[in-house]
Design an enzyme around this catalytic site. Structure first.
Site, mmCIF file in Angstrom:
data_model
loop_
_atom_site.group_PDB
_atom_site.id
_atom_site.type_symbol
_atom_site.label_atom_id
_atom_site.label_comp_id
_atom_site.label_asym_id
_atom_site.label_seq_id
_atom_site.Cartn_x
_atom_site.Cartn_y
_atom_site.Cartn_z
ATOM 1 N N SER A 191 44.367 39.933 40.743
ATOM 2 C CA SER A 191 43.167 40.737 40.564
ATOM 3 C C SER A 191 43.430 42.088 39.905
ATOM 4 O O SER A 191 42.518 42.697 39.354
ATOM 5 C CB SER A 191 42.453 40.927 41.897
ATOM 6 O OG SER A 191 43.320 41.518 42.842
ATOM 7 N N HIS A 219 39.236 34.973 40.911
ATOM 8 C CA HIS A 219 39.123 35.346 39.500
ATOM 9 C C HIS A 219 39.377 34.186 38.545
ATOM 10 O O HIS A 219 39.591 34.398 37.357
ATOM 11 C CB HIS A 219 40.069 36.505 39.181
ATOM 12 C CG HIS A 219 39.777 37.740 39.976
ATOM 13 N ND1 HIS A 219 38.777 38.626 39.643
ATOM 14 C CD2 HIS A 219 40.323 38.205 41.122
ATOM 15 C CE1 HIS A 219 38.743 39.597 40.534
ATOM 16 N NE2 HIS A 219 39.664 39.363 41.447
ATOM 17 N N LYS A 250 31.774 36.977 42.672
ATOM 18 C CA LYS A 250 32.263 37.467 41.373
ATOM 19 C C LYS A 250 31.536 36.722 40.250
ATOM 20 O O LYS A 250 30.432 37.102 39.908
ATOM 21 C CB LYS A 250 33.781 37.361 41.337
ATOM 22 C CG LYS A 250 34.356 38.395 42.317
ATOM 23 C CD LYS A 250 35.821 38.614 42.264
ATOM 24 C CE LYS A 250 36.188 39.843 43.082
ATOM 25 N NZ LYS A 250 36.971 39.558 44.274
HETATM 26 C C1 LIG Z 1 37.351 40.017 45.559
HETATM 27 C C2 LIG Z 1 38.448 39.225 46.119
HETATM 28 C C3 LIG Z 1 38.394 38.718 47.421
HETATM 29 C C4 LIG Z 1 37.295 39.103 48.384
HETATM 30 O O1 LIG Z 1 36.105 38.522 48.055
HETATM 31 P P1 LIG Z 1 34.720 39.158 48.584
HETATM 32 O O2 LIG Z 1 33.797 38.017 48.478
HETATM 33 O O3 LIG Z 1 34.399 40.289 47.688
HETATM 34 O O4 LIG Z 1 34.942 39.583 49.994
HETATM 35 C C5 LIG Z 1 39.408 37.889 47.841
HETATM 36 N N1 LIG Z 1 40.450 37.594 47.037
HETATM 37 C C6 LIG Z 1 40.556 38.090 45.788
HETATM 38 C C7 LIG Z 1 41.727 37.735 44.942
HETATM 39 C C8 LIG Z 1 39.558 38.928 45.291
HETATM 40 O O5 LIG Z 1 39.680 39.452 44.082
#
Ligand SMILES: *Cc1c(COP(=O)(O)O)cnc(C)c1O
Length: 403
Positions: A191, A219, A250
């Site tokens: 990330s 991602h 996301k």
């Molecule tokens: C954003 C993210 C999460 C958390 O997800 P949310 O739904 O925002 O709580 C978990 N793992 C990774 C790699 C992320 O980038």
């Protein structure tokens, strides 16, 4: 700080944080928690009355506000209202939740899926349900914080392997007792760096040492693979990941998290994971929006093509200007600044010229690895990306980062 005049380690930490924020604000270096007043489309937002190009969004396919998805959410509110008022196990499960889980299982080519109310909570509860004292978890050094927290919460032996270093992972697995439960965990796309885990190798090693493999696809869903189904499609290998974790916040413009896996595994989580048993179900609008979004991804493959073109333009462009973008191959593009100060200054100069990017500094990344972190999406126009890169370049040049 006057907190009933208590002076202890915690009050000192609170004071230290306040001092750090105050210093940042004095230098106009505080860019966090800025309220967005309007989302014009996926590519532009209004902040402080100004229209800015959005280069800090995870809406990789520009699905936020998509008519079909909005419609699905509105219909769900009309049909079910706004809350579930309970946990899934008791009266919180709607047919909508089952539909969503079936959609996810199909999308991820597995037998079943389970959803939770955030990705963060998903990692916490899934890892700590599957692993416990005496077991071993093996986690990439720069895995997401929610993975780290899940590992710590599990109480299992916690081993971290050097970033994407499969030899190091194998060494750690070799040293662990043969007869304990083992779980290997990594992000699919990292990330903060945007690079991709060596999936074929990590699958091979996990199998060799009888370890389960869990991959966080926050991602990679909607980003990797021709159809956007994620990392297995990207490497052209079938259903090889034991636990496919993802978020609904996301590319999927909703909120929530999920795990897709074999039926038995999902059934175990449904009856054993505490975030499922002791926390309310996803609200109807969010479940319906997520359900529709997976379908839109499959129906509109042009979005993935556009994302790939834009990603290539952005990475090649910034590299060509002389910036260090680390090993990114995806829409997450770090621009290495080294020090916090430079990351803040570069951000400031970009934001002053209406390019909305954000700095990432320690402890979110290793010290000395502070950076500007920019993202592109499928809905940016090539001309907009060109302009954003010019702004970054001119600022970088003024600061002596590039020639
Ligand atoms: C954003 C993210 C999460 C958390 O997800 P949310 O739904 O925002 O709580 C978990 N793992 C990774 C790699 C992320 O980038």
């Amino acid at each position: 700080m006057d907190m009933n005049n208590i002076d202890n380690a915690t009050t000192r930490r609170i004071a230290a944080l306040q001092a750090r924020v105050d210093t940042m604000k004095e230098h106009n270096y505080y860019f966090y928690n800025q309220p967005i007043e309007e989302i014009l489309d996926g590519a532009r937002v209004r902040v402080n009355g100004r229209i800015m190009g959005m280069y800090a969004s995870y809406s990789y396919l520009g699905l936020v506000g998509h008519p079909r998805i909005n419609e699905a959410a509105k219909k769900a509110v009309d049909q079910w209202g706004t809350g579930t008022n309970g946990v899934r196990t008791l009266a919180g499960t709607l047919t909508l939740h089952n539909e969503l889980e079936e959609t996810i299982a199909n999308f991820k080519h597995t037998e079943a899926a389970i959803t939770y109310t955030s990705g963060y909570v998903t990692n916490l509860t899934v890892i700590s349900t599957l692993m416990g004292r005496g077991d071993y978890v093996f986690s990439d050094k720069i895995n997401h914080a929610s993975i780290v927290d899940g590992c710590l919460m599990s109480g299992a032996e916690f081993r971290r392997f050097r970033h994407n270093d499969m030899e190091h992972l194998e060494g750690l697995l070799k040293n662990a007792p043969a007869d304990v439960a083992k779980l290997v965990i990594a992000d699919s796309v990292f990330s903060m760096d945007g690079d991709i885990i060596d999936l074929p190798k990590i699958v091979e090693i996990s199998k060799k040492y009888n370890a389960w493999l869990m991959i966080d696809e926050a991602h990679s869903v909607g980003v990797l693979g021709k159809k956007g189904t994620g990392i297995e499609e990207h490497f052209g290998i079938g259903d090889v990941i034991d636990i496919k974790m993802g978020t609904l916040s996301k590319t999927i413009p909703s909120v929530g998290g999920y795990v897709a896996a074999k039926k038995d595994m999902i059934n175990y989580l449904r009856h054993g994971s505490r975030a499922y048993i002791f926390s309310a179900a996803l609200p109807p609008a969010q479940a319906a929006a997520a359900n529709e979004a997976f379908k839109v991804i499959l129906d509109e493959p042009w979005r993935i093509e556009r994302l790939n073109e834009n990603t290539k333009q952005f990475i090649d462009g910034l590299k060509g200007m002389g910036f260090d973008t680390l090993l990114t191959e995806t829409a997450i593009v770090p621009v290495l600044c080294v020090t916090d100060e430079r990351a803040f200054e570069l951000t400031k100069q970009c934001q002053e010229r209406d390019v909305f990017v954000l700095p990432v500094v320690s402890p979110a990344v290793q010290e000395g690895m502070s950076r500007l972190r920019a993202t592109v999406t499928a809905v940016h126009e090539p001309g907009e990306i060109e302009r954003a890169m010019d702004v970054i370049y001119e600022a970088g040049k003024r600061m002596g980062m590039v020639k």
